[in-house]
Design a protein around this motif. Structure first.
Motif, PDB file in Angstrom:
ATOM      1  N   ILE A  66       0.864  -1.172   0.000  1.00 14.08           N
ATOM      2  CA  ILE A  66       0.000   0.000   0.000  1.00 14.08           C
ATOM      3  C   ILE A  66       0.903   1.223   0.000  1.00 14.08           C
ATOM      4  CG2 ILE A  66      -1.758   1.304   1.267  1.00 14.08           C
ATOM      5  CD1 ILE A  66      -2.593  -1.392   2.552  1.00 14.08           C
ATOM      6  N   SER A  67       0.642   2.148  -0.908  1.00 18.46           N
ATOM      7  CA  SER A  67       1.455   3.359  -0.958  1.00 18.46           C
ATOM      8  C   SER A  67       0.602   4.540  -1.405  1.00 18.46           C
ATOM      9  CB  SER A  67       2.633   3.178  -1.916  1.00 18.46           C
ATOM     10  OG  SER A  67       2.177   2.936  -3.230  1.00 18.46           O
ATOM     11  N   LYS A  68       1.112   5.710  -1.116  1.00 18.92           N
ATOM     12  CA  LYS A  68       0.488   6.939  -1.608  1.00 18.92           C
ATOM     13  C   LYS A  68       1.484   7.566  -2.571  1.00 18.92           C
ATOM     14  CE  LYS A  68      -2.005  11.027  -0.071  1.00 18.92           C
ATOM     15  NZ  LYS A  68      -2.405  11.812   1.118  1.00 18.92           N
ATOM     16  N   ARG A  69       1.039   7.790  -3.771  1.00 19.37           N
ATOM     17  CA  ARG A  69       1.902   8.259  -4.839  1.00 19.37           C
ATOM     18  C   ARG A  69       1.476   9.675  -5.242  1.00 19.37           C
ATOM     19  NH1 ARG A  69       4.135   4.540  -8.158  1.00 19.37           N
ATOM     20  NH2 ARG A  69       2.467   3.071  -7.772  1.00 19.37           N
ATOM     21  N   LYS A  70       2.459  10.556  -5.380  1.00 21.83           N
ATOM     22  CA  LYS A  70       2.176  11.905  -5.860  1.00 21.83           C
ATOM     23  C   LYS A  70       2.125  11.892  -7.390  1.00 21.83           C
ATOM     24  CE  LYS A  70       4.403  14.075  -1.925  1.00 21.83           C
ATOM     25  NZ  LYS A  70       5.530  14.908  -1.480  1.00 21.83           N
ATOM     26  N   ILE A  71       1.155  12.609  -7.931  1.00 23.50           N
ATOM     27  CA  ILE A  71       0.942  12.687  -9.372  1.00 23.50           C
ATOM     28  C   ILE A  71       1.233  14.125  -9.820  1.00 23.50           C
ATOM     29  CG2 ILE A  71      -0.740  12.355 -11.242  1.00 23.50           C
ATOM     30  CD1 ILE A  71      -0.103   9.766  -9.668  1.00 23.50           C
ATOM     31  N   LYS A  72       1.824  14.261 -10.993  1.00 24.83           N
ATOM     32  CA  LYS A  72       2.099  15.601 -11.521  1.00 24.83           C
ATOM     33  C   LYS A  72       0.783  16.372 -11.631  1.00 24.83           C
ATOM     34  CE  LYS A  72       6.210  14.198 -14.050  1.00 24.83           C
ATOM     35  NZ  LYS A  72       6.780  13.911 -15.379  1.00 24.83           N
ATOM     36  N   PRO A  73       0.820  17.676 -11.335  1.00 21.36           N
ATOM     37  CA  PRO A  73      -0.409  18.481 -11.360  1.00 21.36           C
ATOM     38  C   PRO A  73      -1.187  18.329 -12.669  1.00 21.36           C
ATOM     39  CG  PRO A  73       1.398  19.752 -10.434  1.00 21.36           C
ATOM     40  CD  PRO A  73       1.996  18.467 -10.955  1.00 21.36           C
ATOM     41  N   GLY A  74      -2.482  18.049 -12.508  1.00 18.48           N
ATOM     42  CA  GLY A  74      -3.384  17.945 -13.652  1.00 18.48           C
ATOM     43  C   GLY A  74      -3.314  16.644 -14.430  1.00 18.48           C
ATOM     44  N   MET A  75      -2.432  15.722 -14.050  1.00 17.90           N
ATOM     45  CA  MET A  75      -2.226  14.492 -14.822  1.00 17.90           C
ATOM     46  C   MET A  75      -3.016  13.288 -14.304  1.00 17.90           C
ATOM     47  SD  MET A  75      -0.394  15.409 -17.323  1.00 17.90           S
ATOM     48  CE  MET A  75      -0.024  13.825 -18.045  1.00 17.90           C
ATOM     49  N   LEU A  76      -3.722  13.437 -13.187  1.00 20.25           N
ATOM     50  CA  LEU A  76      -4.446  12.293 -12.620  1.00 20.25           C
ATOM     51  C   LEU A  76      -5.498  11.721 -13.575  1.00 20.25           C
ATOM     52  CD1 LEU A  76      -4.673  10.431 -10.178  1.00 20.25           C
ATOM     53  CD2 LEU A  76      -6.263  12.048  -9.174  1.00 20.25           C
ATOM     54  N   PRO A  77      -6.317  12.520 -14.241  1.00 20.50           N
ATOM     55  CA  PRO A  77      -7.311  11.922 -15.162  1.00 20.50           C
ATOM     56  C   PRO A  77      -6.664  11.128 -16.300  1.00 20.50           C
ATOM     57  CG  PRO A  77      -7.928  14.171 -14.647  1.00 20.50           C
ATOM     58  CD  PRO A  77      -6.531  13.968 -14.099  1.00 20.50           C
ATOM     59  N   PHE A  78      -5.632  11.667 -16.912  1.00 26.98           N
ATOM     60  CA  PHE A  78      -4.957  10.972 -18.011  1.00 26.98           C
ATOM     61  C   PHE A  78      -4.301   9.683 -17.507  1.00 26.98           C
ATOM     62  CE2 PHE A  78      -1.130  10.039 -20.479  1.00 26.98           C
ATOM     63  CZ  PHE A  78      -1.631   9.984 -21.761  1.00 26.98           C
ATOM     64  N   GLY A  79      -3.502   9.791 -16.444  1.00 31.94           N
ATOM     65  CA  GLY A  79      -2.832   8.609 -15.903  1.00 31.94           C
ATOM     66  C   GLY A  79      -3.819   7.574 -15.399  1.00 31.94           C
ATOM     67  N   GLY A  80      -4.903   8.033 -14.774  1.00 31.21           N
ATOM     68  CA  GLY A  80      -5.912   7.101 -14.264  1.00 31.21           C
ATOM     69  C   GLY A  80      -6.605   6.322 -15.363  1.00 31.21           C
ATOM     70  N   THR A  81      -6.915   6.994 -16.466  1.00 31.22           N
ATOM     71  CA  THR A  81      -7.543   6.317 -17.605  1.00 31.22           C
ATOM     72  C   THR A  81      -6.617   5.233 -18.152  1.00 31.22           C
ATOM     73  OG1 THR A  81      -8.865   8.242 -18.188  1.00 31.22           O
ATOM     74  CG2 THR A  81      -8.428   6.652 -19.947  1.00 31.22           C
ATOM     75  N   HIS A  82      -5.362   5.566 -18.333  1.00 31.14           N
ATOM     76  CA  HIS A  82      -4.417   4.590 -18.888  1.00 31.14           C
ATOM     77  C   HIS A  82      -4.049   3.504 -17.873  1.00 31.14           C
ATOM     78  CE1 HIS A  82      -3.888   6.231 -22.859  1.00 31.14           C
ATOM     79  NE2 HIS A  82      -4.108   7.403 -22.294  1.00 31.14           N
ATOM     80  N   PHE A  83      -4.092   3.824 -16.584  1.00 33.20           N
ATOM     81  CA  PHE A  83      -3.910   2.801 -15.559  1.00 33.20           C
ATOM     82  C   PHE A  83      -5.016   1.748 -15.691  1.00 33.20           C
ATOM     83  CE2 PHE A  83      -4.790   0.981 -11.400  1.00 33.20           C
ATOM     84  CZ  PHE A  83      -3.539   0.540 -11.018  1.00 33.20           C
ATOM     85  N   GLN A  84      -6.257   2.202 -15.872  1.00 32.23           N
ATOM     86  CA  GLN A  84      -7.364   1.256 -16.026  1.00 32.23           C
ATOM     87  C   GLN A  84      -7.183   0.399 -17.270  1.00 32.23           C
ATOM     88  OE1 GLN A  84     -10.094   0.668 -13.747  1.00 32.23           O
ATOM     89  NE2 GLN A  84      -9.931  -1.162 -15.013  1.00 32.23           N
ATOM     90  N   TYR A  85      -6.776   1.010 -18.379  1.00 31.08           N
ATOM     91  CA  TYR A  85      -6.518   0.222 -19.591  1.00 31.08           C
ATOM     92  C   TYR A  85      -5.460  -0.848 -19.316  1.00 31.08           C
ATOM     93  CZ  TYR A  85      -8.836   3.970 -22.316  1.00 31.08           C
ATOM     94  OH  TYR A  85      -9.720   4.886 -22.828  1.00 31.08           O
ATOM     95  N   GLY A  86      -4.395  -0.470 -18.605  1.00 31.87           N
ATOM     96  CA  GLY A  86      -3.329  -1.426 -18.288  1.00 31.87           C
ATOM     97  C   GLY A  86      -3.808  -2.546 -17.379  1.00 31.87           C
ATOM     98  N   THR A  87      -4.594  -2.204 -16.357  1.00 30.99           N
ATOM     99  CA  THR A  87      -5.063  -3.253 -15.437  1.00 30.99           C
ATOM    100  C   THR A  87      -6.100  -4.152 -16.104  1.00 30.99           C
ATOM    101  OG1 THR A  87      -6.676  -1.754 -14.405  1.00 30.99           O
ATOM    102  CG2 THR A  87      -4.513  -1.971 -13.340  1.00 30.99           C
ATOM    103  N   ASP A  88      -6.819  -3.636 -17.088  1.00 32.37           N
ATOM    104  CA  ASP A  88      -7.738  -4.501 -17.843  1.00 32.37           C
ATOM    105  C   ASP A  88      -6.949  -5.612 -18.550  1.00 32.37           C
ATOM    106  OD1 ASP A  88      -9.888  -2.953 -17.046  1.00 32.37           O
ATOM    107  OD2 ASP A  88     -10.098  -1.915 -18.966  1.00 32.37           O
ATOM    108  N   MET A  89      -5.724  -5.300 -18.986  1.00 30.99           N
ATOM    109  CA  MET A  89      -4.871  -6.318 -19.616  1.00 30.99           C
ATOM    110  C   MET A  89      -4.221  -7.225 -18.570  1.00 30.99           C
ATOM    111  SD  MET A  89      -3.030  -4.346 -22.791  1.00 30.99           S
ATOM    112  CE  MET A  89      -2.631  -2.806 -21.983  1.00 30.99           C
ATOM    113  N   MET A  90      -3.928  -6.684 -17.388  1.00 30.70           N
ATOM    114  CA  MET A  90      -3.283  -7.469 -16.324  1.00 30.70           C
ATOM    115  C   MET A  90      -4.207  -8.541 -15.751  1.00 30.70           C
ATOM    116  SD  MET A  90      -1.410  -4.515 -14.118  1.00 30.70           S
ATOM    117  CE  MET A  90      -0.370  -3.297 -14.896  1.00 30.70           C
ATOM    118  N   TYR A  91      -5.498  -8.232 -15.663  1.00 32.33           N
ATOM    119  CA  TYR A  91      -6.450  -9.143 -15.011  1.00 32.33           C
ATOM    120  C   TYR A  91      -6.314 -10.577 -15.533  1.00 32.33           C
ATOM    121  CZ  TYR A  91     -10.775 -10.719 -12.806  1.00 32.33           C
ATOM    122  OH  TYR A  91     -11.700 -11.402 -12.044  1.00 32.33           O
ATOM    123  N   PRO A  92      -6.399 -10.826 -16.835  1.00 32.95           N
ATOM    124  CA  PRO A  92      -6.268 -12.214 -17.298  1.00 32.95           C
ATOM    125  C   PRO A  92      -4.809 -12.679 -17.388  1.00 32.95           C
ATOM    126  CG  PRO A  92      -6.725 -10.792 -19.167  1.00 32.95           C
ATOM    127  CD  PRO A  92      -6.810  -9.926 -17.933  1.00 32.95           C
TER     128      PRO A  92
END
Length: 169
Positions: free
Chosen positions: A74-100
């Motif tokens: 468990i960690s808390k990660r700092k995100i560059k200002p204004g980049m959370l929506p972009f990074g979050g969207t691509h994080f979800q795309y990546g985890t969708d591939m990780m699941y299987p």
């Protein structure tokens, strides 16, 4: 809310400057109000979750029945200002591939933190090879997705908070 047992409360030795609790999912305004009435602890409430948490079942049985000790980070990660929506969207795309791809990656989730430009990260692996290594294979589309679209959104440096619940093996 039920009273906090004394033996649990005794684990918190400081005050809101040093003691905190992060609440993820399943809370509402009433829960938030009741918890924030406790002056001994600072509470943070994560509202937006990306990634996945697997449930035991026929489809996921191999990942739960590895016989290996779990690795929980468990960690808390700092995100560059204004980049959370972009990074979050691509994080979800990546985890969708990780699941299987990673049967023993039981949980790979990011929860938007209270306050600006930060996210809580949860990783639960039930086997090093079938979980940790398989969630980020080299080379792979997963690696490219995360390396070019997610990692660049992170602030460089150490995690603001980091915990590891794992055995030495």
């Amino acid at each position: 809310l039920p009273a906090v047992p004394a033996d649990l409360a005794a684990c918190y030795a400081g005050g809101p400057e040093s003691d905190f609790c992060v609440v993820w999912g399943g809370w509402d305004a009433a829960v938030k109000e009741a918890l924030e009435a406790d002056p001994k602890c600072k509470y943070e409430f994560g509202a937006e979750t990306r990634g996945f948490l697997k449930s035991p079942g026929a489809e996921t049985a191999a990942g739960f029945a590895t016989g290996s000790p779990p690795m929980i980070w468990i960690s808390k990660r700092k995100i560059k200002p204004g980049m959370l929506p972009f990074g979050g969207t691509h994080f979800q795309y990546g985890t969708d591939m990780m699941y299987p791809a990673a049967p023993a990656a039981l949980g790979i989730a990011e929860i938007t933190a209270d306050g600006p430009d930060a996210t809580w990260s949860l990783r639960v692996f039930n086997d090093y090879n079938m979980g940790f290594k398989a969630h980020f294979p080299v080379p792979s589309c997963i690696l490219c997705r995360m390396a070019f679209n997610v990692i660049p959104t992170w602030e460089p440096g150490k995690f603001a908070v980091g915990y590891n619940f794992s055995s030495k093996e």
